[in-house]
Design a protein around this motif. Structure first.
Motif, PDB file in Angstrom:
ATOM      1  N   LEU A   1       0.828  -1.211   0.000  1.00 21.05           N
ATOM      2  CA  LEU A   1       0.000   0.000   0.000  1.00 21.05           C
ATOM      3  C   LEU A   1       0.863   1.261   0.000  1.00 21.05           C
ATOM      4  O   LEU A   1       0.623   2.194  -0.773  1.00 21.05           O
ATOM      5  CB  LEU A   1      -0.936  -0.003   1.201  1.00 21.05           C
ATOM      6  CG  LEU A   1      -1.851   1.216   1.337  1.00 21.05           C
ATOM      7  CD1 LEU A   1      -2.803   1.298   0.155  1.00 21.05           C
ATOM      8  CD2 LEU A   1      -2.609   1.159   2.642  1.00 21.05           C
ATOM      9  N   LEU A   2       1.888   1.293   0.849  1.00 21.45           N
ATOM     10  CA  LEU A   2       2.774   2.468   0.900  1.00 21.45           C
ATOM     11  C   LEU A   2       3.508   2.667  -0.425  1.00 21.45           C
ATOM     12  O   LEU A   2       3.714   3.802  -0.864  1.00 21.45           O
ATOM     13  CB  LEU A   2       3.764   2.330   2.052  1.00 21.45           C
ATOM     14  CG  LEU A   2       3.146   2.415   3.446  1.00 21.45           C
ATOM     15  CD1 LEU A   2       4.158   2.001   4.500  1.00 21.45           C
ATOM     16  CD2 LEU A   2       2.616   3.804   3.719  1.00 21.45           C
ATOM     17  N   ALA A   3       3.889   1.579  -1.065  1.00 19.83           N
ATOM     18  CA  ALA A   3       4.557   1.683  -2.369  1.00 19.83           C
ATOM     19  C   ALA A   3       3.644   2.365  -3.392  1.00 19.83           C
ATOM     20  O   ALA A   3       4.114   3.156  -4.219  1.00 19.83           O
ATOM     21  CB  ALA A   3       4.986   0.303  -2.858  1.00 19.83           C
ATOM     22  N   LEU A   4       2.357   2.087  -3.311  1.00 22.74           N
ATOM     23  CA  LEU A   4       1.416   2.769  -4.217  1.00 22.74           C
ATOM     24  C   LEU A   4       1.398   4.269  -3.948  1.00 22.74           C
ATOM     25  O   LEU A   4       1.357   5.077  -4.877  1.00 22.74           O
ATOM     26  CB  LEU A   4       0.008   2.193  -4.042  1.00 22.74           C
ATOM     27  CG  LEU A   4      -0.220   0.784  -4.569  1.00 22.74           C
ATOM     28  CD1 LEU A   4      -1.594   0.279  -4.142  1.00 22.74           C
ATOM     29  CD2 LEU A   4      -0.073   0.745  -6.079  1.00 22.74           C
ATOM     30  N   PHE A   5       1.416   4.652  -2.672  1.00 25.33           N
ATOM     31  CA  PHE A   5       1.381   6.072  -2.309  1.00 25.33           C
ATOM     32  C   PHE A   5       2.605   6.835  -2.814  1.00 25.33           C
ATOM     33  O   PHE A   5       2.511   8.014  -3.158  1.00 25.33           O
ATOM     34  CB  PHE A   5       1.290   6.261  -0.796  1.00 25.33           C
ATOM     35  CG  PHE A   5      -0.024   5.856  -0.187  1.00 25.33           C
ATOM     36  CD1 PHE A   5      -1.201   5.861  -0.917  1.00 25.33           C
ATOM     37  CD2 PHE A   5      -0.082   5.464   1.132  1.00 25.33           C
ATOM     38  CE1 PHE A   5      -2.410   5.483  -0.344  1.00 25.33           C
ATOM     39  CE2 PHE A   5      -1.284   5.095   1.721  1.00 25.33           C
ATOM     40  CZ  PHE A   5      -2.442   5.100   0.971  1.00 25.33           C
ATOM     41  N   ILE A   6       3.778   6.185  -2.801  1.00 24.69           N
ATOM     42  CA  ILE A   6       5.010   6.883  -3.200  1.00 24.69           C
ATOM     43  C   ILE A   6       5.446   6.514  -4.618  1.00 24.69           C
ATOM     44  O   ILE A   6       6.569   6.815  -5.028  1.00 24.69           O
ATOM     45  CB  ILE A   6       6.160   6.609  -2.200  1.00 24.69           C
ATOM     46  CG1 ILE A   6       6.550   5.130  -2.175  1.00 24.69           C
ATOM     47  CG2 ILE A   6       5.803   7.126  -0.821  1.00 24.69           C
ATOM     48  CD1 ILE A   6       7.817   4.832  -1.383  1.00 24.69           C
ATOM     49  N   ASP A   7       4.544   5.890  -5.378  1.00 23.03           N
ATOM     50  CA  ASP A   7       4.862   5.417  -6.726  1.00 23.03           C
ATOM     51  C   ASP A   7       6.173   4.633  -6.694  1.00 23.03           C
ATOM     52  O   ASP A   7       7.128   4.940  -7.400  1.00 23.03           O
ATOM     53  CB  ASP A   7       4.957   6.574  -7.724  1.00 23.03           C
ATOM     54  CG  ASP A   7       5.106   6.057  -9.161  1.00 23.03           C
ATOM     55  OD1 ASP A   7       4.602   4.958  -9.447  1.00 23.03           O
ATOM     56  OD2 ASP A   7       5.749   6.752  -9.968  1.00 23.03           O
ATOM     57  N   GLY A   8       6.190   3.628  -5.825  1.00 30.73           N
ATOM     58  CA  GLY A   8       7.413   2.854  -5.644  1.00 30.73           C
ATOM     59  C   GLY A   8       7.211   1.376  -5.845  1.00 30.73           C
ATOM     60  O   GLY A   8       6.177   0.927  -6.348  1.00 30.73           O
ATOM     61  N   LEU A   9       8.212   0.628  -5.451  1.00 37.36           N
ATOM     62  CA  LEU A   9       8.212  -0.822  -5.538  1.00 37.36           C
ATOM     63  C   LEU A   9       8.329  -1.400  -4.137  1.00 37.36           C
ATOM     64  O   LEU A   9       8.975  -0.808  -3.269  1.00 37.36           O
ATOM     65  CB  LEU A   9       9.390  -1.296  -6.397  1.00 37.36           C
ATOM     66  CG  LEU A   9       9.414  -0.759  -7.824  1.00 37.36           C
ATOM     67  CD1 LEU A   9      10.729  -1.102  -8.494  1.00 37.36           C
ATOM     68  CD2 LEU A   9       8.250  -1.313  -8.623  1.00 37.36           C
TER      69      LEU A   9
ATOM     70  N   ALA B   1      10.831   4.407  -3.482  1.00 41.08           N
ATOM     71  CA  ALA B   1      10.263   5.271  -4.527  1.00 41.08           C
ATOM     72  C   ALA B   1      11.056   5.118  -5.815  1.00 41.08           C
ATOM     73  O   ALA B   1      12.271   4.953  -5.795  1.00 41.08           O
ATOM     74  CB  ALA B   1      10.278   6.722  -4.069  1.00 41.08           C
ATOM     75  N   ARG B   2      10.357   5.194  -6.935  1.00 42.85           N
ATOM     76  CA  ARG B   2      11.011   5.064  -8.244  1.00 42.85           C
ATOM     77  C   ARG B   2      11.464   6.399  -8.821  1.00 42.85           C
ATOM     78  O   ARG B   2      11.980   6.447  -9.925  1.00 42.85           O
ATOM     79  CB  ARG B   2      10.055   4.399  -9.222  1.00 42.85           C
ATOM     80  CG  ARG B   2       9.766   2.964  -8.862  1.00 42.85           C
ATOM     81  CD  ARG B   2       8.964   2.286  -9.913  1.00 42.85           C
ATOM     82  NE  ARG B   2       7.583   2.765  -9.863  1.00 42.85           N
ATOM     83  CZ  ARG B   2       6.604   2.251 -10.585  1.00 42.85           C
ATOM     84  NH1 ARG B   2       6.843   1.267 -11.417  1.00 42.85           N
ATOM     85  NH2 ARG B   2       5.383   2.715 -10.479  1.00 42.85           N
TER      86      ARG B   2
END
Length: 72
Positions: A18-26, A41-42
């Protein structure tokens, strides 16, 4: 900018995804701590969120730092 945060969670994997979605990450398993996950973050900002199993605690290490791992 580098932002690094460590938080506990009852479900580290689901929380990290879920946090990866918030920060546009993996999201990845964090191999340093069994059961932990990390979101990175990516965007090249260095933002990382480590998510540890609830109830886990960090403790200071013993010995001297590895000079080969020194930054700077």
């Amino acid at each position: 900018m580098i932002a690094h945060v460590s938080i506990p969670a009852r479900d580290p994997r689901a929380t990290t995804v879920l946090l990866a979605l918030f920060i546009d990450g993996l999201a990845f398993e964090f191999p340093v701590v069994p059961g932990a996950w990390i979101a990175i973050a990516r965007d090249g900002s260095g933002t990382a969120i480590e998510v540890y199993p609830d109830g886990m605690a960090h403790h200071a290490g013993v010995g001297q730092p590895d000079p080969a791992a020194a930054v700077g």
